[in-house]
Design an enzyme around this catalytic site. Structure first.
Site, short mmCIF file in Angstrom:
data_model
loop_
_atom_site.label_atom_id
_atom_site.label_comp_id
_atom_site.label_asym_id
_atom_site.label_seq_id
_atom_site.Cartn_x
_atom_site.Cartn_y
_atom_site.Cartn_z
N ASP A 1 23.76 -26.35 -17.59
CA ASP A 1 23.52 -24.97 -17.15
C ASP A 1 22.04 -24.72 -17.32
O ASP A 1 21.29 -25.62 -17.70
CB ASP A 1 24.38 -23.95 -17.93
CG ASP A 1 24.69 -22.72 -17.09
OD1 ASP A 1 23.72 -22.07 -16.65
OD2 ASP A 1 25.87 -22.42 -16.87
N GLY B 1 33.48 -26.51 -6.73
CA GLY B 1 34.19 -25.24 -6.55
C GLY B 1 33.26 -24.14 -6.12
O GLY B 1 33.71 -23.06 -5.72
N HIS C 1 36.84 -8.73 -4.92
CA HIS C 1 36.37 -9.50 -6.08
C HIS C 1 35.58 -8.60 -7.02
O HIS C 1 35.13 -7.52 -6.65
CB HIS C 1 35.46 -10.66 -5.65
CG HIS C 1 36.19 -11.85 -5.12
ND1 HIS C 1 36.51 -11.99 -3.79
CD2 HIS C 1 36.67 -12.96 -5.74
CE1 HIS C 1 37.16 -13.14 -3.61
NE2 HIS C 1 37.27 -13.75 -4.78
N LYS D 1 30.20 -10.99 -8.16
CA LYS D 1 30.30 -12.08 -7.17
C LYS D 1 29.11 -12.03 -6.22
O LYS D 1 28.76 -10.98 -5.69
CB LYS D 1 31.61 -12.00 -6.39
CG LYS D 1 31.76 -13.15 -5.40
CD LYS D 1 33.17 -13.33 -4.91
CE LYS D 1 33.27 -14.47 -3.89
NZ LYS D 1 32.88 -15.78 -4.43
P1 NAD Z 1 29.01 -17.29 -12.94
O1 NAD Z 1 27.82 -16.56 -12.40
O2 NAD Z 1 29.80 -16.68 -14.04
O3 NAD Z 1 28.57 -18.75 -13.44
C1 NAD Z 1 27.69 -19.58 -12.74
C2 NAD Z 1 26.93 -20.41 -13.77
O4 NAD Z 1 26.14 -21.38 -13.06
C3 NAD Z 1 25.96 -19.57 -14.62
O5 NAD Z 1 26.14 -19.84 -16.00
C4 NAD Z 1 24.58 -20.04 -14.13
O6 NAD Z 1 23.59 -20.00 -15.18
C5 NAD Z 1 24.89 -21.47 -13.71
N1 NAD Z 1 23.90 -22.01 -12.77
C6 NAD Z 1 23.29 -21.40 -11.74
N2 NAD Z 1 22.44 -22.24 -11.13
C7 NAD Z 1 22.52 -23.42 -11.80
C8 NAD Z 1 21.88 -24.66 -11.65
N3 NAD Z 1 20.95 -24.86 -10.69
N4 NAD Z 1 22.22 -25.67 -12.48
C9 NAD Z 1 23.13 -25.48 -13.45
N5 NAD Z 1 23.77 -24.29 -13.66
C10 NAD Z 1 23.46 -23.28 -12.83
O7 NAD Z 1 29.94 -17.59 -11.68
P2 NAD Z 1 31.50 -17.99 -11.66
O8 NAD Z 1 32.32 -16.75 -11.55
O9 NAD Z 1 31.78 -18.98 -12.74
O10 NAD Z 1 31.57 -18.69 -10.23
C11 NAD Z 1 30.75 -19.83 -9.94
C12 NAD Z 1 30.98 -20.27 -8.50
O11 NAD Z 1 32.34 -20.69 -8.36
C13 NAD Z 1 30.77 -19.19 -7.45
O12 NAD Z 1 30.20 -19.79 -6.30
C14 NAD Z 1 32.18 -18.69 -7.16
O13 NAD Z 1 32.31 -18.12 -5.88
C15 NAD Z 1 32.94 -19.98 -7.27
N6 NAD Z 1 34.36 -19.88 -7.57
C16 NAD Z 1 35.17 -20.79 -6.97
C17 NAD Z 1 36.52 -20.81 -7.27
C18 NAD Z 1 37.38 -21.88 -6.65
O14 NAD Z 1 38.60 -21.89 -6.89
N7 NAD Z 1 36.79 -22.82 -5.92
C19 NAD Z 1 37.07 -19.89 -8.16
C20 NAD Z 1 36.21 -18.97 -8.77
C21 NAD Z 1 34.84 -18.98 -8.48
#
Ligand code: NAD
Length: 240
Positions: free
Chosen positions: A36, A95, A151, A155
């Site tokens: 992260d 994801g 959402h 988001k």
């Molecule tokens: P979030 O903002 O809570 O977490 C994202 C994390 O990624 C943060 O801790 C951030 O610091 C980190 N991050 C950002 N850029 C980074 C990088 N370059 N390198 C490493 N870490 C980095 O978001 P979330 O709610 O956990 O969702 C994350 C993603 O997953 C979103 O795109 C969301 O739409 C997606 N999502 C997908 C599903 C699925 O089933 N596929 C379900 C929920 C969320």
């Protein structure tokens, strides 16, 4: 079979923390590395019992034999994740949503050399809906098709990746989307078919993020050892 070394990208986020917590109690995996960025990650990861947080994916993969990377981060993070995965010979479950054309092209290109599973929604319910929606859409040609998604307010992308995937599954020229952001909702998607004097609504409600986290770990276990290629959740969930 020995435990799969797992590397989580976006490990400090809502999904990352949940997947880390579940992986620690899952005998299919050993949590090998967390990735992260930002100073608050250590605090946010408190309680996962894996204190080493890397800022780059290649260092998090170091020392792991055939790791599987799970990324739930930002669309801008995916290219670097894929590059590191290709260097380490890792399989990748993505994801993350919100990719533009270049992001989607990078996913397709990486799948030429490593196994890549990308799904905007890792739940069983949405995976099954995506598999069968085309038939319903064809049977309701005269109905207007609309997709409504709700959402939480943090988001980043809209319409959601799931809404866009549902839209593609409808196989229609024009699909209208409505996106609402309210409170802490993990995800609600409604496909609405409006006809003359009747309508159909199909709604998937994620009651928590657990269905996504469980799906991501099942996807990682399924993807380990697969040949290079582009895969989806329908490959993981039988019958979908
Ligand atoms: P979030 O903002 O809570 O977490 C994202 C994390 O990624 C943060 O801790 C951030 O610091 C980190 N991050 C950002 N850029 C980074 C990088 N370059 N390198 C490493 N870490 C980095 O978001 P979330 O709610 O956990 O969702 C994350 C993603 O997953 C979103 O795109 C969301 O739409 C997606 N999502 C997908 C599903 C699925 O089933 N596929 C379900 C929920 C969320």
């Amino acid at each position: 079979m020995s435990a799969i070394p797992l590397v989580l990208v976006g490990a400090g986020g809502r999904m990352g923390r949940l997947i880390a917590a579940r992986a620690l109690g899952d005998p299919r995996f050993v949590l090998h590395g967390l990735v992260d960025r930002g100073a608050t990650v250590g605090t946010r990861l408190h309680g996962t019992a894996s204190p080493v947080v890397h800022e780059d994916v290649a260092s998090a993969c170091a020392g792991a034999a055939q790791p599987v990377i799970i990324e739930f981060a930002l669309a801008a993070a995916t290219a670097a994740t894929l590059q590191a995965a290709e260097r380490c010979g890792a399989a990748v479950v993505v994801g993350t949503t919100g990719h533009d054309d270049a992001g989607r092209a990078a996913l397709a290109a990486a799948a030429q050399s490593i196994p890549v599973l990308h799904a905007a929604n890792m739940s069983t319910g949405v995976t099954a809906l995506l598999a069968h929606l085309g038939a319903l859409s064809a049977a309701l040609r005269g109905f207007d098709a609309r997709i409504v998604e709700v959402h939480h307010t943090a988001k980043k992308d809209a319409p959601s990746g799931t809404a866009l995937a549902l839209g593609r599954a409808l196989e229609r020229e024009a699909v209208e989307y409505a996106s609402l952001r309210a409170g802490s909702v993990p995800g609600i998607h409604t496909v609405f078919f409006g006809g003359a004097g009747e309508h159909i609504e199909i709604t998937h409600r994620a009651e928590s993020r657990d269905c996504f986290a469980a799906g991501a770990l099942d996807a990682a276990a399924w993807l380990a050892g697969k040949p290079a290629g582009a895969y989806g959740m329908h490959d993981v969930i039988r019958g979908a």
